[in-house]
Design a protein around this motif. Structure first.
Motif, PDB file in Angstrom:
ATOM      1  N   GLN A 132      -9.475  -3.835  -4.537  1.00 44.66           N
ATOM      2  CA  GLN A 132     -10.361  -4.054  -5.686  1.00 44.66           C
ATOM      3  C   GLN A 132      -9.757  -5.038  -6.680  1.00 44.66           C
ATOM      4  N   ARG A 163     -10.281  11.495   0.271  1.00 41.70           N
ATOM      5  CA  ARG A 163      -9.667  10.164   0.346  1.00 41.70           C
ATOM      6  C   ARG A 163      -8.148  10.323   0.274  1.00 41.70           C
ATOM      7  N   GLN A 210      -5.268   5.559   1.626  1.00 42.40           N
ATOM      8  CA  GLN A 210      -6.576   4.903   1.531  1.00 42.40           C
ATOM      9  C   GLN A 210      -6.866   4.517   0.087  1.00 42.40           C
ATOM     10  N   THR A 249       0.833  -1.201   0.000  1.00 47.80           N
ATOM     11  CA  THR A 249       0.000   0.000   0.000  1.00 47.80           C
ATOM     12  C   THR A 249       0.871   1.256   0.000  1.00 47.80           C
ATOM     13  N   SER A 304      -4.817   1.500  -0.837  1.00 46.22           N
ATOM     14  CA  SER A 304      -5.365   0.305  -0.196  1.00 46.22           C
ATOM     15  C   SER A 304      -6.620  -0.184  -0.919  1.00 46.22           C
ATOM     16  N   GLU A 305      -7.492   0.745  -1.286  1.00 43.87           N
ATOM     17  CA  GLU A 305      -8.716   0.381  -2.004  1.00 43.87           C
ATOM     18  C   GLU A 305      -8.392  -0.178  -3.390  1.00 43.87           C
TER      19      GLU A 305
END
Length: 96
Positions: free
Chosen positions: A51, A39, A43, A25, A46-47
């Protein structure tokens, strides 16, 4: 990133401890550089990994897949990410 203590900011951490000290990350956040409104870049990284199922899934992502991810709809950041992913794929192919 400015709100984080200096010793845990990805760039400073990389320079102080080396790239192996960073999580996937954090490494991805360094590449992305900025997040989106509301955001943080960590973050967002990480998303993105979540995904696509981690680094290996991200390596298989195509441009159209990345376009759908919020924050990668523009061309500059997405093009940079696609270039790094392609370099990674080429490096892995050479090792085989």
């Amino acid at each position: 990133m400015r709100d984080l203590p200096t010793d845990v900011r990805p760039r400073e951490k990389l320079l102080a401890r080396g790239p192996e000290a960073l999580s996937d990350t954090e490494l991805l956040a360094l590449l992305l550089r900025t997040g989106t409104r509301g955001r943080h870049v960590l973050q967002m990284a990480s998303e993105l990994l979540g995904q696509f199922g981690g680094i290996s899934g991200l390596l298989q992502a195509q441009d159209k897949d990345l376009q759908r991810f919020k924050g990668l709809g523009g061309t500059a950041k997405r093009a940079e990410l696609l270039a790094v992913l392609e370099l990674s794929r080429r490096a892995m192919a050479e090792q085989l």
